[in-house]
Design a protein around this motif. Structure first.
Motif, PDB file in Angstrom:
ATOM      1  N   MET A  66      -0.321  15.609  38.454  1.00  0.00           N
ATOM      2  CA  MET A  66       0.276  16.156  37.236  1.00  0.00           C
ATOM      3  C   MET A  66       1.671  15.793  36.975  1.00  0.00           C
ATOM      4  O   MET A  66       1.855  15.277  36.018  1.00  0.00           O
ATOM      5  N   ILE A  67       2.491  15.877  38.026  1.00  0.00           N
ATOM      6  CA  ILE A  67       3.788  15.356  37.871  1.00  0.00           C
ATOM      7  C   ILE A  67       3.865  13.911  37.624  1.00  0.00           C
ATOM      8  O   ILE A  67       4.858  13.607  36.915  1.00  0.00           O
ATOM      9  N   ARG A 115       2.278  12.173  35.663  1.00  0.00           N
ATOM     10  CA  ARG A 115       2.023  11.733  34.414  1.00  0.00           C
ATOM     11  C   ARG A 115       3.422  11.533  33.648  1.00  0.00           C
ATOM     12  O   ARG A 115       3.566  10.799  32.563  1.00  0.00           O
ATOM     13  N   HIS A 116       4.504  12.375  34.353  1.00  0.00           N
ATOM     14  CA  HIS A 116       5.572  12.232  33.246  1.00  0.00           C
ATOM     15  C   HIS A 116       6.536  11.129  33.923  1.00  0.00           C
ATOM     16  O   HIS A 116       6.393  10.458  34.903  1.00  0.00           O
ATOM     17  N   GLY A 117       7.536  10.667  33.046  1.00  0.00           N
ATOM     18  CA  GLY A 117       8.460   9.445  33.368  1.00  0.00           C
ATOM     19  C   GLY A 117       9.353   9.598  34.462  1.00  0.00           C
ATOM     20  O   GLY A 117       9.520   8.639  35.225  1.00  0.00           O
ATOM     21  N   LEU A 118       9.892  10.560  34.397  1.00  0.00           N
ATOM     22  CA  LEU A 118      10.866  10.806  35.584  1.00  0.00           C
ATOM     23  C   LEU A 118      10.252  11.156  36.892  1.00  0.00           C
ATOM     24  O   LEU A 118       9.861  12.345  36.773  1.00  0.00           O
ATOM     25  N   ARG A 127      10.255  12.436  40.900  1.00  0.00           N
ATOM     26  CA  ARG A 127      11.137  13.450  41.827  1.00  0.00           C
ATOM     27  C   ARG A 127      12.169  12.749  42.302  1.00  0.00           C
ATOM     28  O   ARG A 127      13.264  13.224  42.561  1.00  0.00           O
ATOM     29  N   GLU A 185      12.035  15.517  29.732  1.00  0.00           N
ATOM     30  CA  GLU A 185      10.503  15.514  30.299  1.00  0.00           C
ATOM     31  C   GLU A 185      10.445  16.452  31.271  1.00  0.00           C
ATOM     32  O   GLU A 185       9.734  16.519  32.583  1.00  0.00           O
ATOM     33  N   GLY A 186      10.756  17.719  30.873  1.00  0.00           N
ATOM     34  CA  GLY A 186      10.414  18.908  31.628  1.00  0.00           C
ATOM     35  C   GLY A 186      11.592  19.300  32.550  1.00  0.00           C
ATOM     36  O   GLY A 186      11.615  20.517  33.050  1.00  0.00           O
TER      37      GLY A 186
END
Lengths: 202, 136, 567
Positions: free
Chosen positions: B1-2, B4-7, B9, B118-119
């Motif tokens: 899930m994580i 999917r986003h651009g930035l 960890r 982005e969250g």
């Protein structure tokens, strides 16, 4: 009937006093430590000459969990190291020099020796090879399968574990301390006879 | 899930170094030894972030979020405006400036002057610093 | 005593003072409260003393709303009910859980926490919970782990207790008590197919019972209690539609509505600056003999100010490199499962476990020099170890030593944290459209199977997002790291990992006004003088705690109420 038992209890000819299991185990650990050192040194040489058998994937700030195993080099390392191990043990047990029964360096430290049953003669090359195969074969096979055929290593490891348990139990239960490996190869591990040295009292 | 986003960890771990550790870290070189600094305030501020490439990624995300701030002068003004002493604070030595900015970041969080990139919940000041890095 | 209803003569009519439907946590609690009294109690349990697939199949149903567990796995139909696979996490309701909030539609209970307070202690004993202390401050002194060092004006750390595995099943802990009670007859394999009422519908006159092998009989009792769970309770009421087309107790079309769960999913992630951030308090751990579990939530004042429902956030660290692999190791799980399997004589499981254990025991060989009699790593691995930073080395060592060593190392010294997943759990908004109805299919006894339409609201979603944002700000303020929120605020789809907590609540909710609830404050079905409901189906709100302790406390309170009536 365990053929070594009679002689151990005091047959007519040469008196063999079989070695205690704990001493044998300790001797084996000393040998294993020595041999591991030798194997490690050879592996370093192999690493320097043909390249590493294990390399690390370059990961940014990698946590060290990305390994690449080069099977051909692992195979080469295995052949070399098994040859070293075989040479060390078989060579030590089948050596014929002097009056003493032969022993590995670890056994010598613990004053024990390997000989043929029913006499004070060293075991033959074939007997030494059989003894080595029965003792070290499973662990060597497991180590190889761990790399080349990971799927098969689990059953082999379990079977090896069972085999070593059988060896331990049969050794402990035999009055002459002869486990299955000794019985199959016709060998017995005895306490080395104490010889009067130059400076010793009469 | 994580993913999917651009930035990632990892980028935010680096951000932590860029915006947290960098700001708090003290220079081992005494200030009287340093060569007089002739760079612009924008360059000075951006230079405080050690991990420039990560800062640029975050900065670009911020400028997409706040396109009206996408000018060096606006960002410098907005950052300086939040510091005690205003624009004068930008003339402080690097360590002092870092300490001021770190304090401001903490204050941003305390007063929820945050922005969601982005969250990720990021302080306005650190987002603007990254914005500077993206523009310089 | 415990009997098998298949041996009860066909067509017989059994008279009792009290008839309890269901022998789970609620039913057993009431029955045990009556043990040794002069009240004749009959308990009707659908299952037997062990799991039976054909009985379990009676729970099968259809999910038409949000994705949910298959219904025949969400409840257990045998003696002890769902406590037979209960996770054992316990926390009573907070006083504010009972309060009505203007911004939460249909919130509030007709009773207050003080009405249940005196029942929580005996409930704790019934459930096998070790300690009656629920406050963080008490445990803070004794716990080696500390709460997350954030400012306490907006965030709370709360403590739940975990019942030890051997004490969880009511079948194991309370069977002897039921068996010994001469006034209690627990009839196994007895399925209630219908509740018959008098012609006015004001009195429950007969419980119709059927067994899967075709036996049928009835039970007439002065008082009746439905304690069959949050899905079966409304099912029995709705399916009793021979006299009343809407079912029993359903004049206001409320039976089955307001189905509540504790929705759970990973709503965010916290990336700590310090990879050794201590979060052990938020994992299962022990303080003395007491098993604890901490979680975070917004303080009531913050929630009230922001008009949110309560969202509990539990922390699940993902560890660096091999530590994570070892934490998720199936082999380790097998190793742990092997000992109990051997002890309990589950021989058929041994093969699989043994294979996994063997796999685990040999996994470390991958990085050893083949042929070496003692474990010696390849020179490159040693070189890498010597050159690596401490964190890398910590992650590398387990690769050499295997998952077992990694576990031991992490337990002793802690493992570096990569990130912390924030699993959110919502005290969801009561929603009349989230409901249990009867489907078209019928089970082998001829009872319609259920259809579950689970729904959540936009306030649930907004509350998760805001709670995580507040956590993100507090974590940033404390300089601990950064938080990412992984749920958007639009009414898009819910996360793929959305699941419930196996808690079925609200379907026969409690309210003083019959227009808003199925049962009154004493758990009596509105309009029926002698029919009561026990279990979490009477909860008007889900609460911030876990339901079991409150189910038992409410059941004990109901038992005392019934004692007064039956005296």
């Amino acid at each position: 009937m365990d053929p070594g038992a009679e002689t151990a209890r005091g047959g007519r000819k040469p008196v063999e006093i079989h070695a205690a299991p704990l001493g044998r185990l300790f001797a084996f650990l000393v040998d294993a430590l020595l041999l591991t050192g030798v194997v490690f040194a050879f592996s370093m040489a192999l690493d320097a000459t043909v390249g590493p058998a294990v390399s690390f994937r370059a990961e940014e700030g990698g946590a060290g969990n990305g390994f690449m195993i080069h099977r051909d080099r692992v195979m080469l390392a295995w052949i070399l190291n098994v040859a070293l191990g075989a040479g060390y043990f078989i060579g030590s047990w089948a050596r014929r020099s002097g009056r003493d029964l032969p022993s590995t360096p670890g056994q010598r430290l613990l004053r024990i020796a390997v000989g043929r049953t029913g006499g004070s003669r060293p075991i033959t090359l074939a007997q030494a090879t059989a003894r080595w195969l029965l003792l070290m074969g499973p662990v060597s096979l497991c180590a190889l399968l761990g790399i080349v055929a990971p799927a098969s290593r689990a059953p082999v490891a379990l079977a090896s574990l069972a085999w070593y348990l059988i060896l331990l139990v049969t050794t402990l239960r035999s009055p002459a301390g002869r486990g299955l490996h000794d019985r199959f190869s016709g060998s017995i591990v005895t306490v080395r006879a104490r010889r009067a040295g130059p400076g010793s009292s009469p | 899930m994580i993913e999917r986003h651009g930035l990632s960890r990892r980028q935010f771990l680096v951000l932590s170094a860029a915006c947290g550790a960098s700001l708090v870290a003290r220079s081992s070189i005494p200030s009287w030894l340093s060569i007089p600094d002739r760079s612009t305030p924008a360059e000075r501020l951006a230079r405080l972030l050690r991990h420039r490439s990560s800062a640029r990624v975050i900065g670009a995300a911020y400028l997409r979020h706040e396109p009206s701030e996408a000018r060096l002068t606006s960002l410098v003004e907005l950052i300086a405006g939040g510091l005690p002493g205003g624009a004068g604070a930008l003339r402080s030595a690097d360590d002092a400036l870092r300490a001021l900015l770190a304090g401001r970041v903490q204050q941003d969080f305390a007063e929820e002057r945050t922005v969601c990139l982005e969250g990720w919940i990021v302080s306005r000041t650190e987002a603007r610093l990254c914005g500077l890095a993206a523009l310089t | 005593m415990i009997v098998d209803s298949r041996s009860i003569p066909h067509g017989s009519r059994i008279e009792a003072d009290l008839c309890i439907v269901g022998a789970g946590a609620a039913g057993i609690s009431i029955a045990r409260r009556f043990a040794g009294t002069s009240t004749r109690v009959v308990v009707l349990e659908s299952g037997g003393e062990a799991f039976e697939a054909t009985t379990q199949d009676l729970s099968r149903g259809e999910n038409v709303g949000l994705p949910y567990f298959p219904l025949d796995t969400a409840r257990l139909r045998w003696l002890g009910g769902t406590t037979n696979h209960w996770g054992g996490i316990c926390r009573p309701m907070d006083p504010e859980d009972f309060e009505s909030k203007a911004w939460i539609p249909n919130s509030g209970w007709p009773i207050a926490e003080r009405d249940l307070e005196s029942y929580y202690e005996p409930a704790r004993v019934m459930c096998g919970v070790s300690s009656g202390d629920w406050g963080l401050e008490t445990w803070r002194q004794r716990d080696r782990f500390k709460p997350l060092p954030v400012r306490g004006d907006r965030l709370d750390t709360r403590i739940a207790q975990i019942v030890s595995p051997e004490a969880r099943s009511f079948r194991i802990t309370h069977r002897a008590g039921i068996q010994a009670a001469r006034n209690v007859v627990l009839q196994c394999h007895a399925n209630v197919t219908e509740i018959e009422t008098n012609s006015e519908g004001t009195l429950a006159t007969l419980f119709h019972v059927a067994t899967l092998d075709g036996n049928r009989y009835t039970v007439a009792a002065r008082q009746g209690v439905l304690a069959a769970g949050g899905i079966e309770n409304p099912r029995i009421l709705l399916a009793s539609n021979r006299q009343w087309h809407e079912g029993v107790g359903n004049r206001n079309d409320l039976v089955g509505r307001f189905f509540l769960e504790h929705p759970r999913f990973v709503g965010g992630v916290l990336v700590p600056f310090d990879r050794r951030l201590s979060v052990g308090l938020y994992d299962h751990h022990k303080v003395g003999a007491v098993r604890l579990l901490g979680y975070l939530g917004l303080k009531q004042a913050t929630r009230d100010q922001e008009q949110l429902v309560d969202v509990q956030m539990s922390l699940h660290p993902t560890l660096a490199g091999s530590f994570q692999r070892s934490a998720e190791s199936e082999d380790m799980k097998a190793l742990h499962a092997l000992v109990p399997a051997l002890r309990q004589g589950h021989i058929h499981q041994l093969g699989g476990h043994l294979a996994r254990v063997a796999e685990d025991l040999t996994s470390w060989q991958a990085l050893l020099i083949p042929g070496a009699p003692l474990p010696a790593p390849f020179p490159e691995v040693v070189g890498k170890l010597m050159r690596s930073t401490p964190f890398e080395a910590q992650a590398l060592i387990p690769d050499l030593m295997g998952d077992i060593a990694a576990r031991g190392y992490a337990k002793k010294f802690g493992a570096p944290i990569e990130s912390i997943l924030l699993r959110t759990r919502i005290n969801a908004v009561p929603n009349p459209d989230s409901r249990v109805t009867l489907g078209d299919d019928r089970d082998p006894l001829g009872i319609p199977r259920v259809r579950l339409d689970w729904r959540l609201t936009s306030l649930d979603r907004h509350s998760v997002r805001r709670s995580l944002e507040v956590l993100g700000s507090e974590v940033g303020r404390a300089g601990l790291g950064r938080v990412r929120v992984m749920l958007d605020d639009h009414d898009g789809p819910w996360p793929e990992d959305l699941a419930g907590g196996w808690h079925h609540m609200g379907t026969t909710r409690m309210a003083d006004d019959p227009r808003w609830g199925v049962v009154d404050r004493n758990c009596r079905v509105h309009g029926i003088r002698n029919l009561y409901i026990a279990g979490s189906s009477v909860f008007p709100t889900a609460g911030s705690g876990t339901p079991t302790l409150t189910i038992v406390a409410l059941a004990l309170r109901l038992a005392d109420h019934l004692k007064g009536l039956l005296a």
